[in-house]
Design a protein around this motif. Structure first.
Motif, mmCIF file in Angstrom:
data_model
loop_
_atom_site.group_PDB
_atom_site.id
_atom_site.type_symbol
_atom_site.label_atom_id
_atom_site.label_comp_id
_atom_site.label_asym_id
_atom_site.label_seq_id
_atom_site.Cartn_x
_atom_site.Cartn_y
_atom_site.Cartn_z
ATOM 1 N N ALA A 157 73.860 30.023 -37.793
ATOM 2 C CA ALA A 157 73.258 30.778 -36.694
ATOM 3 C C ALA A 157 74.139 31.965 -36.330
ATOM 4 C CB ALA A 157 73.043 29.871 -35.487
ATOM 5 N N ARG A 158 75.445 31.757 -36.316
ATOM 6 C CA ARG A 158 76.384 32.842 -35.990
ATOM 7 C C ARG A 158 76.326 33.938 -37.050
ATOM 8 N NH1 ARG A 158 78.620 36.354 -33.115
ATOM 9 N NH2 ARG A 158 80.836 36.663 -33.300
ATOM 10 N N VAL A 159 76.264 33.553 -38.327
ATOM 11 C CA VAL A 159 76.168 34.534 -39.416
ATOM 12 C C VAL A 159 74.884 35.346 -39.276
ATOM 13 C CG1 VAL A 159 75.787 34.759 -41.918
ATOM 14 C CG2 VAL A 159 77.650 33.337 -41.071
ATOM 15 N N ASP A 160 73.778 34.677 -38.964
ATOM 16 C CA ASP A 160 72.508 35.384 -38.772
ATOM 17 C C ASP A 160 72.602 36.377 -37.620
ATOM 18 O OD1 ASP A 160 71.400 34.000 -40.886
ATOM 19 O OD2 ASP A 160 70.380 32.510 -39.613
ATOM 20 N N ALA A 161 73.239 35.956 -36.518
ATOM 21 C CA ALA A 161 73.400 36.842 -35.364
ATOM 22 C C ALA A 161 74.269 38.047 -35.721
ATOM 23 C CB ALA A 161 74.007 36.070 -34.196
ATOM 24 N N VAL A 162 75.334 37.822 -36.476
ATOM 25 C CA VAL A 162 76.224 38.913 -36.877
ATOM 26 C C VAL A 162 75.495 39.870 -37.818
ATOM 27 C CG1 VAL A 162 78.312 39.444 -38.222
ATOM 28 C CG2 VAL A 162 78.366 37.655 -36.477
ATOM 29 N N LYS A 163 74.678 39.340 -38.728
ATOM 30 C CA LYS A 163 73.899 40.202 -39.626
ATOM 31 C C LYS A 163 72.946 41.089 -38.829
ATOM 32 C CE LYS A 163 73.761 37.479 -43.893
ATOM 33 N NZ LYS A 163 72.897 36.687 -44.795
ATOM 34 N N GLU A 164 72.278 40.487 -37.858
ATOM 35 C CA GLU A 164 71.356 41.249 -37.007
ATOM 36 C C GLU A 164 72.102 42.353 -36.266
ATOM 37 O OE1 GLU A 164 68.558 39.544 -34.041
ATOM 38 O OE2 GLU A 164 68.285 37.989 -35.561
ATOM 39 N N GLU A 165 73.218 41.997 -35.671
ATOM 40 C CA GLU A 165 74.023 42.970 -34.933
ATOM 41 C C GLU A 165 74.508 44.075 -35.861
ATOM 42 O OE1 GLU A 165 75.864 44.590 -31.535
ATOM 43 O OE2 GLU A 165 74.382 42.983 -31.725
ATOM 44 N N ASN A 166 74.895 43.721 -37.068
ATOM 45 C CA ASN A 166 75.364 44.690 -38.051
ATOM 46 C C ASN A 166 74.250 45.685 -38.399
ATOM 47 O OD1 ASN A 166 77.094 45.913 -39.911
ATOM 48 N ND2 ASN A 166 76.385 44.593 -41.573
ATOM 49 N N LEU A 167 73.049 45.176 -38.641
ATOM 50 C CA LEU A 167 71.923 46.060 -38.951
ATOM 51 C C LEU A 167 71.618 46.995 -37.780
ATOM 52 C CD1 LEU A 167 69.493 43.616 -40.813
ATOM 53 C CD2 LEU A 167 70.776 45.540 -41.795
ATOM 54 N N LYS A 168 71.672 46.458 -36.566
ATOM 55 C CA LYS A 168 71.420 47.257 -35.365
ATOM 56 C C LYS A 168 72.458 48.371 -35.241
ATOM 57 C CE LYS A 168 71.264 46.679 -30.357
ATOM 58 N NZ LYS A 168 71.464 45.725 -29.272
ATOM 59 N N LEU A 169 73.736 48.017 -35.447
ATOM 60 C CA LEU A 169 74.806 49.014 -35.344
ATOM 61 C C LEU A 169 74.712 50.067 -36.446
ATOM 62 C CD1 LEU A 169 77.825 46.745 -34.349
ATOM 63 C CD2 LEU A 169 76.604 48.376 -32.890
ATOM 64 N N LYS A 170 74.320 49.671 -37.642
ATOM 65 C CA LYS A 170 74.136 50.637 -38.733
ATOM 66 C C LYS A 170 73.051 51.633 -38.368
ATOM 67 C CE LYS A 170 75.641 48.282 -42.927
ATOM 68 N NZ LYS A 170 75.203 47.712 -44.214
ATOM 69 N N SER A 171 71.967 51.122 -37.832
ATOM 70 C CA SER A 171 70.861 51.986 -37.430
ATOM 71 C C SER A 171 71.315 52.953 -36.338
ATOM 72 C CB SER A 171 69.696 51.125 -36.943
ATOM 73 O OG SER A 171 68.660 51.928 -36.450
ATOM 74 N N GLU A 172 72.025 52.442 -35.345
ATOM 75 C CA GLU A 172 72.537 53.309 -34.271
ATOM 76 C C GLU A 172 73.503 54.352 -34.813
ATOM 77 O OE1 GLU A 172 74.186 50.827 -31.205
ATOM 78 O OE2 GLU A 172 72.238 50.001 -30.660
ATOM 79 N N ASN A 173 74.347 53.951 -35.761
ATOM 80 C CA ASN A 173 75.296 54.900 -36.361
ATOM 81 C C ASN A 173 74.562 56.017 -37.108
ATOM 82 O OD1 ASN A 173 77.640 53.774 -35.395
ATOM 83 N ND2 ASN A 173 78.064 52.591 -37.253
ATOM 84 N N GLN A 174 73.484 55.667 -37.797
ATOM 85 C CA GLN A 174 72.700 56.689 -38.498
ATOM 86 C C GLN A 174 72.099 57.680 -37.506
ATOM 87 O OE1 GLN A 174 69.904 54.436 -40.848
ATOM 88 N NE2 GLN A 174 71.157 54.615 -42.694
ATOM 89 N N VAL A 175 71.554 57.153 -36.406
ATOM 90 C CA VAL A 175 70.970 58.024 -35.383
ATOM 91 C C VAL A 175 72.037 58.934 -34.795
ATOM 92 C CG1 VAL A 175 69.901 58.059 -33.087
ATOM 93 C CG2 VAL A 175 69.061 56.477 -34.837
ATOM 94 N N LEU A 176 73.191 58.357 -34.444
ATOM 95 C CA LEU A 176 74.285 59.161 -33.881
ATOM 96 C C LEU A 176 74.799 60.193 -34.889
ATOM 97 C CD1 LEU A 176 76.330 56.502 -31.880
ATOM 98 C CD2 LEU A 176 74.985 58.390 -30.954
ATOM 99 N N GLY A 177 74.916 59.783 -36.135
ATOM 100 C CA GLY A 177 75.372 60.721 -37.180
ATOM 101 C C GLY A 177 74.412 61.885 -37.323
#
Length: 121
Positions: A78-98
């Motif tokens: 469950a923790r790995v799944d949560a971290v994967k989700e958070e990672n995808l969210k942060l990648k998306s935010e980084n792309q928008v900010l970039g």
């Protein structure tokens, strides 16, 4: 094979294969377990029972350990799944900010590329 018949009541008599003449007279079959001292049998049974108890406790301990490890694995998954989700969210935010930073830089005259050296010569 003829079985001896008791002439008084017409019933068959059991013939023992044991070596004890008393057993043959009574018509009773005997076994080694019947002739063994009861204390030895009780000691053997107690030893077997104690061994079974130890095995049962060991099985119970192992089952509890397996269940605990399963719960830990579920928690980690469950923790790995949560971290994967958070990672995808942060990648998306980084792309928008970039992209936003890139757009700001291209719109600003300060970040425009100028070729001043080539113009001076």
């Amino acid at each position: 094979m003829d079985l001896p018949v008791d002439e008084e009541d017409g019933t068959f008599t059991n013939i023992s294969l044991a070596d004890d003449p008393a057993d043959r007279r009574s018509g009773r079959l005997s076994s080694k377990a019947e002739r063994a001292p009861s204390t030895m049998m009780n000691a053997d049974m107690d030893a077997v029972e104690a061994e079974n108890q130890v095995e049962l406790e060991e099985k119970t301990r192992l089952i509890n350990q397996v269940l605990e490890l399963q719960h830990t694995l579920e928690d980690l998954s469950a923790r790995v799944d949560a971290v994967k989700e958070e990672n995808l969210k942060l990648k998306s935010e980084n792309q928008v900010l970039g992209q936003y930073i890139e757009n700001l830089m291209s719109a600003s005259s300060v970040f425009q590329t100028t070729d001043t050296k080539s113009k001076r010569k």
